[in-house]
Design an enzyme around this catalytic site. Structure first.
Site, short mmCIF file in Angstrom:
data_model
loop_
_atom_site.label_atom_id
_atom_site.label_comp_id
_atom_site.label_asym_id
_atom_site.label_seq_id
_atom_site.Cartn_x
_atom_site.Cartn_y
_atom_site.Cartn_z
N HIS A 130 73.44 -125.14 -20.47
CA HIS A 130 74.53 -125.37 -19.51
C HIS A 130 75.90 -125.52 -20.21
CE1 HIS A 130 71.77 -125.64 -16.22
NE2 HIS A 130 71.19 -126.74 -16.66
N ASP A 167 64.10 -121.48 -17.93
CA ASP A 167 64.33 -122.83 -17.40
C ASP A 167 64.52 -122.75 -15.87
OD1 ASP A 167 65.46 -125.69 -18.66
OD2 ASP A 167 66.34 -125.22 -16.71
N HIS A 169 66.68 -124.17 -14.14
CA HIS A 169 68.10 -124.16 -13.80
C HIS A 169 68.77 -122.92 -14.39
CE1 HIS A 169 66.88 -128.49 -13.92
NE2 HIS A 169 67.53 -128.49 -12.77
N ASP A 248 60.86 -126.88 -16.98
CA ASP A 248 61.04 -127.66 -15.74
C ASP A 248 60.77 -126.84 -14.48
OD1 ASP A 248 63.28 -126.22 -16.44
OD2 ASP A 248 64.69 -127.90 -16.32
ZN LIG Z 1 66.52 -127.20 -16.60
#
Ligand SMILES: [Zn+2]
Length: 311
Positions: A130, A167, A169, A248
């Site tokens: 991120h 991931d 996200h 995740d």
């Molecule tokens: Zn994540």
């Protein structure tokens, strides 16, 4: 074949406070499970060095590199934590952890390119995907994978590298850094909508974004990957593959609502390895991103490493 396992005790010194899911115990859970299951003996354990600031500046602006390192240094000497966003907190141990996490990714890249190991996994924190060119966010400070990919290109002279991000996200930071850098192909899956609520429309022609609806399970994800990632990876013929390995999207992980299980991580790793074997002399550097249910994280990392190490 040898798989290097890069980590460092300093990566446990970054502590964002009681109850924060991105906690030091994540690395202990991985270590304990790998030992208990005998996967550890197949790995070449190596200590993560501190990253060079010049490597960080390959993916981040030199202003951001200086500003964040100064801030982490101040937090380290004052002992006073500092929140960079509501979820991203610098603690006194963060400076060394952040520098080791990116240092692991760069050292792993050098080891794989030098041919001393076939591939490598970096069991490090904080994660990185991120972190944008100019800012920390979402538990991330510097973008470990983007730094390593640029090191492979700009320092080691490769012409084409792929980044695979599974991931849960969206890897908005990596996209921000490498969008329209045609030397890089980034393929990813991520739950959408979910933090950071980006990725629905790719920012560059070198991005293959697969937004996935909540509650989607493994078989559908695999079909999407086969139809969308694989032809692009084959056509691109990467000379090295970097993996933003977040776990995740696991069914048991509460930070997302996807339904992947260990067998899906095994399958994705097999696909990545097949492309690397065909085009990249097997060269893969995988870096830990998310994964917050400690038991599911440990089992999934083991499944990933078994494929990388061929055991
Ligand atoms: Zn994540």
């Amino acid at each position: 074949m040898t798989t290097a396992f890069y980590s460092h005790p300093d990566c446990r010194r970054h502590d964002m406070g009681r109850g924060h899911p991105e906690c030091p115990q994540r690395l202990d859970a991985i270590d304990d499970y790998l030992l208990a299951k005998g996967v550890d003996i197949a790995l070449d354990r190596r200590e993560a060095p501190l990253v060079a600031l010049s490597d960080l500046a390959l993916a981040h602006s030199s202003g951001y590199v200086a500003e964040l390192s100064d801030l982490l240094d101040q937090v380290s000497s004052s002992g006073q934590p500092c929140a960079l966003d509501p979820d991203t907190i610098a603690s006194p141990g963060s400076l060394v952890a952040v520098m080791r996490a990116a240092g692991a990714a760069v050292a792993a890249t050098d080891a794989v390119l030098d041919g001393t190991v076939e591939n490598a996994f970096c069991s490090v924190r904080p994660p990185g995907h991120h972190a944008t060119r100019e800012s920390a966010m979402g538990f991330c400070f510097f973008n470990n994978v983007a730094v390593a990919a640029r090191h492979a290109l700009d320092v080691r002279g490769l012409e084409r590298v792929a980044i695979v991000d599974f991931d849960v996200h969206h890897g908005n930071g990596t996209e921000d850094i490498i969008a329209n850098d045609e030397r890089v192909l980034m393929v990813s899956i991520f739950q959408h909508p979910l933090y950071p609520y980006s990725g629905g429309v790719p920012k560059g022609t070198n991005m293959v974004n697969l937004p996935i609806a909540p509650y989607t399970r493994g078989p559908e994800v695999r079909a999407l990957i086969e139809a969308n990632w694989m032809p692009r990876l084959e056509a691109f013929r990467p000379q090295m593959i970097f993996v933003s390995a977040g776990f995740d999207a696991h069914r048991d992980d509460d930070l997302g609502q996807l339904g992947l299980v260990e067998a899906d991580y095994q399958w994705m790793t097999e696909q990545i390895k097949a492309v690397a074997d065909r085009h990249a002399n097997g060269r893969i550097v995988s870096c830990l991103e998310g994964g917050y249910n400690l038991r599911a994280l440990a089992r999934s990392v083991a499944a990933h490493l078994r494929v990388l190490a061929g055991v």
